[in-house]
Design a protein around this motif. Structure first.
Motif, mmCIF file in Angstrom:
data_model
loop_
_atom_site.group_PDB
_atom_site.id
_atom_site.type_symbol
_atom_site.label_atom_id
_atom_site.label_comp_id
_atom_site.label_asym_id
_atom_site.label_seq_id
_atom_site.Cartn_x
_atom_site.Cartn_y
_atom_site.Cartn_z
ATOM 1 N N ILE A 55 0.177 -4.010 10.145
ATOM 2 C CA ILE A 55 0.615 -3.253 11.322
ATOM 3 C C ILE A 55 -0.179 -1.934 11.437
ATOM 4 O O ILE A 55 -0.817 -1.511 10.472
ATOM 5 C CB ILE A 55 2.137 -2.960 11.276
ATOM 6 N N PRO A 56 -0.125 -1.297 12.609
ATOM 7 C CA PRO A 56 -0.849 -0.041 12.778
ATOM 8 C C PRO A 56 -0.451 0.990 11.719
ATOM 9 O O PRO A 56 0.717 1.061 11.322
ATOM 10 C CB PRO A 56 -0.429 0.433 14.171
ATOM 11 N N ASN A 57 -1.430 1.738 11.262
ATOM 12 C CA ASN A 57 -1.224 2.857 10.340
ATOM 13 C C ASN A 57 -0.762 2.493 8.925
ATOM 14 O O ASN A 57 -0.410 3.368 8.137
ATOM 15 C CB ASN A 57 -0.256 3.879 10.958
ATOM 16 N N VAL A 58 -0.777 1.207 8.605
ATOM 17 C CA VAL A 58 -0.322 0.806 7.263
ATOM 18 C C VAL A 58 -1.378 1.161 6.204
ATOM 19 O O VAL A 58 -1.102 1.158 5.005
ATOM 20 C CB VAL A 58 0.053 -0.701 7.249
ATOM 21 N N GLY A 59 -2.592 1.472 6.678
ATOM 22 C CA GLY A 59 -3.655 1.859 5.737
ATOM 23 C C GLY A 59 -4.776 0.832 5.636
ATOM 24 O O GLY A 59 -5.518 0.827 4.654
ATOM 25 N N LYS A 60 -4.923 -0.015 6.659
ATOM 26 C CA LYS A 60 -5.937 -1.074 6.619
ATOM 27 C C LYS A 60 -7.344 -0.510 6.389
ATOM 28 O O LYS A 60 -8.091 -0.994 5.554
ATOM 29 C CB LYS A 60 -5.905 -1.894 7.922
ATOM 30 N N SER A 61 -7.696 0.527 7.156
ATOM 31 C CA SER A 61 -9.055 1.079 7.035
ATOM 32 C C SER A 61 -9.266 1.725 5.666
ATOM 33 O O SER A 61 -10.314 1.533 5.041
ATOM 34 C CB SER A 61 -9.325 2.096 8.143
ATOM 35 N N PHE A 62 -8.286 2.446 5.195
ATOM 36 C CA PHE A 62 -8.393 3.065 3.863
ATOM 37 C C PHE A 62 -8.494 1.992 2.780
ATOM 38 O O PHE A 62 -9.266 2.116 1.837
ATOM 39 C CB PHE A 62 -7.178 3.962 3.572
ATOM 40 N N ASP A 71 -2.730 2.092 -4.182
ATOM 41 C CA ASP A 71 -2.771 3.387 -3.510
ATOM 42 C C ASP A 71 -4.212 3.502 -3.010
ATOM 43 O O ASP A 71 -5.115 3.773 -3.787
ATOM 44 C CB ASP A 71 -2.419 4.501 -4.505
ATOM 45 N N SER A 72 -4.383 3.234 -1.728
ATOM 46 C CA SER A 72 -5.751 3.158 -1.193
ATOM 47 C C SER A 72 -6.441 4.506 -1.157
ATOM 48 O O SER A 72 -7.664 4.569 -1.185
ATOM 49 C CB SER A 72 -5.736 2.572 0.218
ATOM 50 N N THR A 73 -5.668 5.601 -1.092
ATOM 51 C CA THR A 73 -6.325 6.906 -1.027
ATOM 52 C C THR A 73 -6.982 7.234 -2.369
ATOM 53 O O THR A 73 -7.965 7.961 -2.405
ATOM 54 C CB THR A 73 -5.343 8.036 -0.639
ATOM 55 N N ASN A 76 0.839 -1.203 0.000
ATOM 56 C CA ASN A 76 0.000 0.000 0.000
ATOM 57 C C ASN A 76 0.877 1.258 0.000
ATOM 58 O O ASN A 76 2.074 1.185 0.239
ATOM 59 C CB ASN A 76 -0.900 -0.030 1.246
ATOM 60 N N LYS A 77 0.264 2.381 -0.236
ATOM 61 C CA LYS A 77 0.949 3.681 -0.265
ATOM 62 C C LYS A 77 1.993 3.723 -1.379
ATOM 63 O O LYS A 77 3.082 4.282 -1.215
ATOM 64 C CB LYS A 77 1.603 4.012 1.101
ATOM 65 N N ASP A 127 1.984 5.371 -3.927
ATOM 66 C CA ASP A 127 2.185 6.757 -4.384
ATOM 67 C C ASP A 127 3.339 7.438 -3.656
ATOM 68 O O ASP A 127 3.880 8.430 -4.147
ATOM 69 C CB ASP A 127 0.900 7.572 -4.180
ATOM 70 N N LEU A 128 3.719 6.895 -2.486
ATOM 71 C CA LEU A 128 4.816 7.507 -1.722
ATOM 72 C C LEU A 128 6.141 6.781 -1.918
ATOM 73 O O LEU A 128 7.195 7.255 -1.498
ATOM 74 C CB LEU A 128 4.472 7.514 -0.220
#
Ligand SMILES: Nc1nc2c(ncn2[C@@H]2O[C@H](COP(=O)(O)OP(=O)(O)OP(=O)(O)O)[C@@H](O)[C@H]2O)c(=O)[nH]1
Ligand SMILES: [Mg+2]
Length: 282
Positions: A128-135, A86-88, A58-59, A61-62
């Protein structure tokens, strides 16, 4: 670098993941494309057992596109299906239901051969936390608001969501913990935002990041902060950034904490460029 962590909390989260795993056919392991190695739980193989699993970076784009390609090849070379998203922007997520279905093809075929109607494949997301699971889950689910009812055995409040191709997804992701033992891993997790700022030394992490940028991408630092000359050490870079951005305290002394926060924020937002901190082995 020391990080305060909570073994009790971690053990509880892992137990929950293991309970929910019993209910699914496929595990979707969500990793941060900027740190595909450091954002992995090293026990993932043991945790998923023999279950098929899909790696999602994920991510993207970064992350550095070239290294992302190398990482994809590496995971695939290990026999793991992998893709980038890119989940966003919901980029890449449409492929997920098809890949999940492909992973259970054998099971479906063997049930069909015995004359049984195969149930819908079920999957869950872990990371892991903040990896973008919810997005990621939101991107996958999109406008498919029809949630199927609660199923027995699923923790109250959790639901299955129907995706394309009949694939069902548990709407609550499993939280895994990364491995902090290696100081480099801890620094990368902190720099990318996987760890809450209260539990690490922000200035130490920012100075390490500045040093990494100095060595690997000095031109990006120069350009972003309009620096003519670059110093040799990370903490000196922070001082220059603070001065350039007017982050000064009484007497005009640079506030190194605010400079550190500033660099970390800009790095995480991709304002210095797209970077990947882990390189595939071999
Ligand atoms: N640039 C970028 N940011 C992303 C992407 N996916 C998620 N994020 C950002 O990452 C942050 C964390 O996303 P979440 O979906 O809340 O992460 P999580 O894994 O559910 O976090 P926890 O619930 O705390 O474990 C948010 O600020 C998102 O905006 C992505 O593909 N690209
Ligand atoms: Mg979440």
């Amino acid at each position: 670098m020391s990080i305060q962590w909570y073994p009790g909390h971690m053990a509880r989260a892992r137990r929950l993941v293991q309970e929910n795993l019993k209910l699914v056919d496929v595990v979707i392991e969500l990793l941060d494309a900027r740190i595909p190695a450091s954002s992995r739980n090293p026990l993932i193989g043991k945790i998923v057992g023999g279950k098929p699993h899909l790696v999602v970076l994920n991510k993207e784009d970064l992350a550095d596109p070239h290294l992302t390609r190398l990482w994809l090849d590496w995971f695939r070379g290990c026999g793991l299906p992998a893709l980038v998203v890119d989940s966003t922007r919901r980029k890449g997520v449409a492929e997920v239901p098809m890949l999940v279905r492909r992973l259970v093809e054998d099971k479906i075929a063997s049930l069909a051969a015995r004359g049984r109607r195969p149930p819908n494949p079920r999957c869950m997301v872990v990371g892991i936390p903040n990896v973008g699971k919810s997005f990621f889950i939101n991107a996958l689910v999109g406008s498919r608001v029809t949630r199927t009812g609660n199923r027995p055995g699923v923790t109250r409040g959790q639901q299955w969501v129907r995706l394309a191709r009949g694939v069902e997804l548990l709407d609550t992701p499993g939280v895994l913990w990364p491995k902090f033992d290696d100081p480099q891993v801890a620094l990368k997790l902190a720099a990318t935002g996987a760890i809450k700022e209260e539990v690490f030394d922000v200035e130490e992490v920012a100075a390490w990041l500045a040093e990494w940028l100095l060595q690997s991408f000095p031109a990006s630092l120069k350009e972003r902060y309009r620096l003519e000359e670059l110093p040799a050490q990370g903490h000196r870079v922070l001082e220059l950034i603070g001065a350039k951005r007017g982050l000064v305290g009484p007497g005009g002394v640079v506030d190194s904490y605010r400079a550190a926060v500033h660099l970390l924020k800009e790095f995480r937002e991709g304002r210095l460029g797209r970077f990947t901190l882990d390189v595939p082995p071999g």
